[in-house]
Design a protein around this motif. Structure first.
Motif, PDB file in Angstrom:
ATOM      1  N   GLY A 156      19.642  14.929 -13.220  1.00 56.39           N
ATOM      2  CA  GLY A 156      19.006  15.825 -14.527  1.00 56.39           C
ATOM      3  C   GLY A 156      18.296  15.235 -14.869  1.00 56.39           C
ATOM      4  O   GLY A 156      18.282  16.144 -16.084  1.00 56.39           O
ATOM      5  N   ARG A 157      17.646  14.043 -14.578  1.00 53.62           N
ATOM      6  CA  ARG A 157      16.307  14.296 -15.664  1.00 53.62           C
ATOM      7  C   ARG A 157      15.133  13.595 -14.204  1.00 53.62           C
ATOM      8  O   ARG A 157      15.448  12.860 -13.133  1.00 53.62           O
ATOM      9  CB  ARG A 157      16.359  12.623 -16.650  1.00 53.62           C
ATOM     10  N   LYS A 158      14.260  12.927 -15.153  1.00 56.98           N
ATOM     11  CA  LYS A 158      13.031  12.880 -14.417  1.00 56.98           C
ATOM     12  C   LYS A 158      13.349  10.992 -13.796  1.00 56.98           C
ATOM     13  O   LYS A 158      13.220  10.591 -15.002  1.00 56.98           O
ATOM     14  CB  LYS A 158      11.760  12.314 -14.295  1.00 56.98           C
ATOM     15  N   ARG A 159      12.441  10.063 -12.641  1.00 55.76           N
ATOM     16  CA  ARG A 159      13.364   8.917 -12.324  1.00 55.76           C
ATOM     17  C   ARG A 159      11.688   8.773 -12.929  1.00 55.76           C
ATOM     18  O   ARG A 159      10.604   8.480 -13.138  1.00 55.76           O
ATOM     19  CB  ARG A 159      13.070   9.400 -10.896  1.00 55.76           C
ATOM     20  N   ARG A 160      12.527   7.205 -13.108  1.00 53.25           N
ATOM     21  CA  ARG A 160      11.150   6.031 -13.786  1.00 53.25           C
ATOM     22  C   ARG A 160      10.981   5.159 -13.802  1.00 53.25           C
ATOM     23  O   ARG A 160      12.153   4.867 -12.355  1.00 53.25           O
ATOM     24  CB  ARG A 160      11.474   6.422 -15.566  1.00 53.25           C
ATOM     25  N   TRP A 161      10.232   4.166 -12.712  1.00 53.19           N
ATOM     26  CA  TRP A 161       9.513   3.293 -11.658  1.00 53.19           C
ATOM     27  C   TRP A 161       8.708   2.095 -12.112  1.00 53.19           C
ATOM     28  O   TRP A 161       7.604   2.888 -13.212  1.00 53.19           O
ATOM     29  CB  TRP A 161      10.275   3.145 -10.522  1.00 53.19           C
ATOM     30  N   VAL A 162       8.636   1.344 -11.989  1.00 53.90           N
ATOM     31  CA  VAL A 162       7.329   0.580 -12.648  1.00 53.90           C
ATOM     32  C   VAL A 162       6.967  -0.345 -11.172  1.00 53.90           C
ATOM     33  O   VAL A 162       7.363  -0.333 -10.245  1.00 53.90           O
ATOM     34  CB  VAL A 162       8.114  -0.227 -13.534  1.00 53.90           C
ATOM     35  N   VAL A 163       5.701  -0.398 -10.884  1.00 57.78           N
ATOM     36  CA  VAL A 163       5.338  -1.334 -10.239  1.00 57.78           C
ATOM     37  C   VAL A 163       4.714  -2.722 -10.474  1.00 57.78           C
ATOM     38  O   VAL A 163       3.477  -2.179 -11.505  1.00 57.78           O
ATOM     39  CB  VAL A 163       3.905  -0.303  -9.506  1.00 57.78           C
TER      40      VAL A 163
ATOM     41  N   LEU B  63       0.933  -1.460   0.109  1.00 61.69           N
ATOM     42  CA  LEU B  63      -0.070   0.000  -0.136  1.00 61.69           C
ATOM     43  C   LEU B  63       0.761   1.150  -0.050  1.00 61.69           C
ATOM     44  O   LEU B  63      -0.001   2.406  -0.502  1.00 61.69           O
ATOM     45  CB  LEU B  63      -0.668   0.177   1.269  1.00 61.69           C
ATOM     46  N   MET B  64       2.106   0.804   0.249  1.00 58.16           N
ATOM     47  CA  MET B  64       2.793   2.177   1.478  1.00 58.16           C
ATOM     48  C   MET B  64       3.474   3.310  -0.580  1.00 58.16           C
ATOM     49  O   MET B  64       3.843   3.529  -0.969  1.00 58.16           O
ATOM     50  CB  MET B  64       3.851   1.935   1.888  1.00 58.16           C
ATOM     51  N   LEU B  65       3.874   1.571  -0.945  1.00 55.84           N
ATOM     52  CA  LEU B  65       4.039   2.251  -2.506  1.00 55.84           C
ATOM     53  C   LEU B  65       3.414   2.586  -3.515  1.00 55.84           C
ATOM     54  O   LEU B  65       3.386   3.268  -3.884  1.00 55.84           O
ATOM     55  CB  LEU B  65       4.921   0.749  -3.513  1.00 55.84           C
ATOM     56  N   ARG B  66       2.352   2.208  -3.677  1.00 53.93           N
ATOM     57  CA  ARG B  66       1.454   2.919  -4.354  1.00 53.93           C
ATOM     58  C   ARG B  66       0.694   4.104  -3.972  1.00 53.93           C
ATOM     59  O   ARG B  66       0.745   4.583  -4.992  1.00 53.93           O
ATOM     60  CB  ARG B  66      -0.369   2.089  -4.308  1.00 53.93           C
ATOM     61  N   LEU B  67       0.755   4.174  -2.832  1.00 57.10           N
ATOM     62  CA  LEU B  67       0.792   5.707  -2.439  1.00 57.10           C
ATOM     63  C   LEU B  67       1.294   6.547  -2.165  1.00 57.10           C
ATOM     64  O   LEU B  67       1.254   7.810  -2.567  1.00 57.10           O
ATOM     65  CB  LEU B  67       0.797   5.737  -0.962  1.00 57.10           C
ATOM     66  N   THR B  68       2.513   6.411  -2.419  1.00 58.75           N
ATOM     67  CA  THR B  68       4.047   6.775  -3.284  1.00 58.75           C
ATOM     68  C   THR B  68       3.880   7.145  -4.180  1.00 58.75           C
ATOM     69  O   THR B  68       4.631   8.105  -4.812  1.00 58.75           O
ATOM     70  CB  THR B  68       5.433   6.158  -2.099  1.00 58.75           C
ATOM     71  N   SER B  69       3.818   6.042  -4.942  1.00 56.66           N
ATOM     72  CA  SER B  69       3.445   6.821  -5.974  1.00 56.66           C
ATOM     73  C   SER B  69       2.870   7.787  -7.063  1.00 56.66           C
ATOM     74  O   SER B  69       2.874   8.028  -7.804  1.00 56.66           O
ATOM     75  CB  SER B  69       3.614   4.819  -7.077  1.00 56.66           C
ATOM     76  N   ALA B  70       1.260   7.303  -6.476  1.00 56.65           N
ATOM     77  CA  ALA B  70       0.723   8.265  -6.669  1.00 56.65           C
ATOM     78  C   ALA B  70       0.797   9.964  -6.035  1.00 56.65           C
ATOM     79  O   ALA B  70       0.219  10.326  -7.241  1.00 56.65           O
ATOM     80  CB  ALA B  70      -1.281   7.974  -5.894  1.00 56.65           C
ATOM     81  N   LEU B  71       1.522   9.964  -5.304  1.00 61.09           N
ATOM     82  CA  LEU B  71       1.769  11.186  -4.936  1.00 61.09           C
ATOM     83  C   LEU B  71       2.668  12.127  -6.049  1.00 61.09           C
ATOM     84  O   LEU B  71       2.885  12.771  -5.674  1.00 61.09           O
ATOM     85  CB  LEU B  71       2.027  10.959  -2.831  1.00 61.09           C
TER      86      LEU B  71
END
Length: 118
Positions: A36-43, A3-11
Motif C-alpha cells: 500500500g506504499r512504495k518499496r524502498r531498498w539500498v544498494v 549487474l542485475m541488481l543495478r539494472l533492476t534498480s535503475a529500471l
C-alpha cells in the motif's frame, strides 16, 4: 553488487540519494499492492552489511520518515559509524575467553560443584 541488481534498480526504481559511505538508496516508481506504499531498498557500496546504513537513512528505509534526515548535522560527541565486528579479530571477547588470553579470575573457594543425587 551485481549487474542485475543495478539494472533492476535503475529500471523499476528511482534514485533517492547516496550516503557518506557510498550506499545508494532507491524507491519504487509505483505503489506495491501488498504494501500500500512504495518499496524502498539500498544498494550497498561494498559488501552487503546492514550495519553500514546510517541512522538518517535507516528511518527512511523503514518508512519512519517521508524524507531522509540530513547527514550534515554532526555533533562533536558523535562517533563515526563502525561496521559490526562480530566474527572478526576486532570482536569483543570477555575475560577468560581463549581469544582474550584464556585466563579466568581465580575463584574464592566458595564454589561447590553440583553432583546428581546429592
Amino acid at each position: 553488487m551485481s549487474l542485475m541488481l543495478r539494472l533492476t534498480s535503475a529500471l523499476s526504481g528511482r534514485k533517492i540519494g547516496t550516503d557518506r559511505f557510498g550506499n545508494v538508496y532507491f524507491e519504487s516508481r509505483a505503489d506495491y499492492r501488498a504494501y500500500g506504499r512504495k518499496r524502498r531498498w539500498v544498494v550497498f557500496a561494498g559488501p552487503q552489511d546492514p550495519t553500514s546504513v546510517p541512522p538518517e537513512w535507516h528511518g527512511w528505509l523503514h518508512h519512519t520518515t517521508d524524507v531522509p534526515m540530513p547527514e550534515t548535522k554532526r555533533h562533536p560527541w558523535m562517533v563515526e559509524h563502525r561496521p559490526n565486528p562480530t566474527g572478526t579479530a576486532n570482536a569483543w571477547h570477555p575475560l577468560g575467553h581463549d581469544y582474550a588470553g584464556g585466563r579466568r579470575p581465580v575463584t574464592t573457594g566458595d564454589y561447590e560443584a553440583w553432583t546428581p543425587g546429592s
